[in-house]
Design a protein around this motif. Sequence first.
Motif, PDB file in Angstrom:
ATOM      1  N   ARG A  79     -24.821   1.283  -2.774  1.00  0.00           N
ATOM      2  CA  ARG A  79     -24.166   2.060  -3.830  1.00  0.00           C
ATOM      3  C   ARG A  79     -22.916   1.296  -4.254  1.00  0.00           C
ATOM      4  NH1 ARG A  79     -22.967   3.826   1.080  1.00  0.00           N
ATOM      5  NH2 ARG A  79     -24.976   4.820   1.280  1.00  0.00           N
ATOM      6  N   LEU A  80     -22.315   1.753  -5.347  1.00  0.00           N
ATOM      7  CA  LEU A  80     -21.106   1.090  -5.816  1.00  0.00           C
ATOM      8  C   LEU A  80     -19.903   1.785  -5.173  1.00  0.00           C
ATOM      9  CD1 LEU A  80     -20.796  -1.310  -7.657  1.00  0.00           C
ATOM     10  CD2 LEU A  80     -20.378   0.246  -9.548  1.00  0.00           C
ATOM     11  N   ASP A  81     -19.659   1.456  -3.913  1.00  0.00           N
ATOM     12  CA  ASP A  81     -18.502   2.032  -3.236  1.00  0.00           C
ATOM     13  C   ASP A  81     -17.578   0.898  -2.803  1.00  0.00           C
ATOM     14  OD1 ASP A  81     -19.695   0.928  -1.020  1.00  0.00           O
ATOM     15  OD2 ASP A  81     -20.138   2.833  -0.033  1.00  0.00           O
ATOM     16  N   PRO A  82     -16.363   1.230  -2.329  1.00  0.00           N
ATOM     17  CA  PRO A  82     -15.410   0.160  -2.032  1.00  0.00           C
ATOM     18  C   PRO A  82     -15.955  -0.871  -1.042  1.00  0.00           C
ATOM     19  CG  PRO A  82     -14.268   2.266  -2.121  1.00  0.00           C
ATOM     20  CD  PRO A  82     -15.731   2.569  -2.241  1.00  0.00           C
ATOM     21  N   ALA A  83     -16.600  -0.413   0.014  1.00  0.00           N
ATOM     22  CA  ALA A  83     -17.067  -1.374   1.023  1.00  0.00           C
ATOM     23  C   ALA A  83     -18.125  -2.316   0.444  1.00  0.00           C
ATOM     24  CB  ALA A  83     -17.621  -0.626   2.232  1.00  0.00           C
ATOM     25  N   ILE A 112      -7.279   3.404  -6.609  1.00  0.00           N
ATOM     26  CA  ILE A 112      -8.222   4.072  -5.684  1.00  0.00           C
ATOM     27  C   ILE A 112      -7.575   4.557  -4.392  1.00  0.00           C
ATOM     28  CG2 ILE A 112     -10.196   2.775  -6.619  1.00  0.00           C
ATOM     29  CD1 ILE A 112     -10.153   1.026  -4.097  1.00  0.00           C
ATOM     30  N   GLY A 113      -6.320   4.181  -4.136  1.00  0.00           N
ATOM     31  CA  GLY A 113      -5.623   4.669  -2.944  1.00  0.00           C
ATOM     32  C   GLY A 113      -5.861   3.802  -1.715  1.00  0.00           C
ATOM     33  N   THR A 114      -4.978   4.002  -0.743  1.00  0.00           N
ATOM     34  CA  THR A 114      -4.986   3.159   0.465  1.00  0.00           C
ATOM     35  C   THR A 114      -6.307   3.231   1.220  1.00  0.00           C
ATOM     36  OG1 THR A 114      -2.631   3.400   0.724  1.00  0.00           O
ATOM     37  CG2 THR A 114      -3.850   2.854   2.705  1.00  0.00           C
ATOM     38  N   GLN A 115      -6.814   4.420   1.370  1.00  0.00           N
ATOM     39  CA  GLN A 115      -8.030   4.563   2.179  1.00  0.00           C
ATOM     40  C   GLN A 115      -9.195   3.750   1.581  1.00  0.00           C
ATOM     41  OE1 GLN A 115      -9.366   8.605   2.275  1.00  0.00           O
ATOM     42  NE2 GLN A 115     -11.137   8.050   3.546  1.00  0.00           N
ATOM     43  N   HIS A 116      -9.351   3.860   0.283  1.00  0.00           N
ATOM     44  CA  HIS A 116     -10.449   3.137  -0.347  1.00  0.00           C
ATOM     45  C   HIS A 116     -10.147   1.641  -0.432  1.00  0.00           C
ATOM     46  CE1 HIS A 116     -12.511   6.789  -1.026  1.00  0.00           C
ATOM     47  NE2 HIS A 116     -11.687   7.234  -1.958  1.00  0.00           N
ATOM     48  N   PHE A 117      -8.856   1.302  -0.602  1.00  0.00           N
ATOM     49  CA  PHE A 117      -8.511  -0.125  -0.616  1.00  0.00           C
ATOM     50  C   PHE A 117      -8.857  -0.731   0.739  1.00  0.00           C
ATOM     51  CE2 PHE A 117      -5.853  -3.892  -0.312  1.00  0.00           C
ATOM     52  CZ  PHE A 117      -5.991  -4.464  -1.570  1.00  0.00           C
ATOM     53  N   ARG A 118      -8.556   0.008   1.794  1.00  0.00           N
ATOM     54  CA  ARG A 118      -8.888  -0.510   3.137  1.00  0.00           C
ATOM     55  C   ARG A 118     -10.406  -0.615   3.321  1.00  0.00           C
ATOM     56  NH1 ARG A 118      -4.592  -1.745   5.966  1.00  0.00           N
ATOM     57  NH2 ARG A 118      -2.716  -0.453   5.927  1.00  0.00           N
ATOM     58  N   ALA A 119     -11.128   0.308   2.714  1.00  0.00           N
ATOM     59  CA  ALA A 119     -12.601   0.233   2.810  1.00  0.00           C
ATOM     60  C   ALA A 119     -13.117  -1.022   2.086  1.00  0.00           C
ATOM     61  CB  ALA A 119     -13.227   1.488   2.227  1.00  0.00           C
ATOM     62  N   LEU A 120     -12.462  -1.356   0.980  1.00  0.00           N
ATOM     63  CA  LEU A 120     -12.818  -2.595   0.258  1.00  0.00           C
ATOM     64  C   LEU A 120     -12.637  -3.794   1.192  1.00  0.00           C
ATOM     65  CD1 LEU A 120     -13.150  -3.704  -2.865  1.00  0.00           C
ATOM     66  CD2 LEU A 120     -10.712  -4.174  -2.632  1.00  0.00           C
ATOM     67  N   LEU A 141       0.834  -1.208   0.000  1.00  0.00           N
ATOM     68  CA  LEU A 141       0.000   0.000   0.000  1.00  0.00           C
ATOM     69  C   LEU A 141       0.867   1.255   0.000  1.00  0.00           C
ATOM     70  CD1 LEU A 141      -2.924  -1.066   2.367  1.00  0.00           C
ATOM     71  CD2 LEU A 141      -2.959  -0.809  -0.125  1.00  0.00           C
ATOM     72  N   SER A 142       2.000   1.184   0.690  1.00  0.00           N
ATOM     73  CA  SER A 142       2.824   2.390   0.678  1.00  0.00           C
ATOM     74  C   SER A 142       3.479   2.575  -0.702  1.00  0.00           C
ATOM     75  CB  SER A 142       3.811   2.383   1.861  1.00  0.00           C
ATOM     76  OG  SER A 142       5.098   2.180   1.447  1.00  0.00           O
TER      77      SER A 142
END
Length: 545
Positions: free
Chosen positions: A482-486, A310-318, A140-141
């Motif tokens: 909705r179509l969001d990462p989570a 999508i970046g770390t924040q959204h990857f973590r939300a996934l 992720l980094s």
Amino acid sequence: MTTSTSSGPAFLATPRCDTTQAWRDLQSYFETQGRHFDVRQALQAEPQRFAQMAIEAPHVRADFSRNLLDASTLQLLNALAQQCQLQASIDALFSGLPLNTTEGRAAWHVLLRCPPGFAPEHPAMAQALMNVQASQDAFLSYAEQVRLDESITDVVNIGIGGSDLGPAVVVQALEAYRTAGKRIHFVSNMDGDDLGLTLRGLDPARTLFLVASKSFGTAETMVNAQVARAWLLAAHGYVLPEAQQQGVQPLPDDVPDALRALLSRRFVAMTSNAQAANAFGITTIFPFADWVGGRFSLWSSIGLSIAIAIGTQHFRALLTGAHAMDQHFRTTPVARNLPVQLALLDIWYRNFHGFPTRCIAPYSHGLRRLPAYLQQLEMESNGKGCDWNGDPITLATAPVIWGEAGTNCQHAFFQLIHQGPQVIPVEFIVLREHGLGTAAQHRALQANAVAQARALTFGKHDGPAYKHCPGNRPSTMLVLDRLDPASVGALIALYEHRTFVAGRLWGINSFDQWGVELGKSLAKEILAAHQPDEAAAQDVMRWLR
Ligand code: F6P
């Protein structure tokens, strides 16, 4: 995870579905009642049916009311799950038992989605989780570095099967979250046109290649990675000789240091075989454990393209969405457990009604490749005819999975589903909230999904015969907010667990894919026999002999 054979101590041999009393009860119930069930009458006679047959799981709500199911069938299917000791299988999955008996491995993808600070129950899990989180932090980094690096405009993921479909479907689904300025491409096919057409528009100085391959030996990926490597080096005046052998082609010794350094900046590998990636000339390697199965790997470093997009924040939300579904799966009683109920429905349709296929119809442009992803997930996992004891399975197993996004599917094959003689259960996936379009567009989209489901259920019986639609055709409606990462994470985890449950009930090891190996080894033999006979390759008839 090491324990190896089906007879090893850690192997969990729960009863196969067709050996249970519940199975026999289902058979007789199907013969006398089940096969004659009429969903139209049920919907009219049971005003509570919709409420009773809705299941709420994290980020996904399912409506089962349009299925060929009554209370007795549900009771018997739930008894089947109990008699197959499904909970023991679920516990085994979460505790990392080597359920993948033919490869002597766990299938511990759920560990990849545990959030930071998650307290595992088993000591072995705690150690494995520390390793997982360290490797997650590393990729992720790196993804964040790439996202900040303006010199990179294009990222090409080279991989196939699970090393392509999972990341590809998620990146596409979450396109609205993709950072501007980075295009993400997926190249998988051995046909050189796939890579060739992708490279055509790219600048070698601004392109990053991600070689995604658990084995770092898959023929398609190796060929594409080699051609991409040659393309990059050629842009700097070094012509690599075309590979004449199969497999990983180590970097020739005479490649100058400056080009080696360039290669290691422009190529990254995500693999369990770091040694092979290294020989290829890659120094930035994000490894993952061998218990990560290919089609369950998008949560690992194989998902690097997702993290860059999508970046770390959204990857973590996934991951968080998937973890929420994991918890639901692990702790919810069978009757309200969404992956379990979907799998039981699969058994009912496949083994009792005998429906050979299931259609996936996501009413979402973002999810248009979900059917392709699910084809691998379900058919590679459960398309098998031998159980974990090596005994033949005489029952039908995985249905053929196919589909297309709505509303396009309505103008392609829905005709057959409405009026063709065969019954095809349909799984609609709809979103409550809209994305880029207008609210009116979204209402029209939703109305179309509901209209199709109603048409399947109720049919049409007036007018001339050619206009009749028989109705009583089953469908399930899955609703995401909705179509969001989570939500996307939860949806994919839902399908993973459903596949696992169906496999366990059928007595299948869902985590191997030996059937794929035969074709792979034959292709190697055929190629070796003809290589480098260009003329034979061109003369297709000679080649085909
Ligand atoms: O199709 C067979 C398969 O082994 C899949 O299970 C896997 O996802 C794919 O090939 C790619 O494998 P690898 O990641 O090792 O290149």
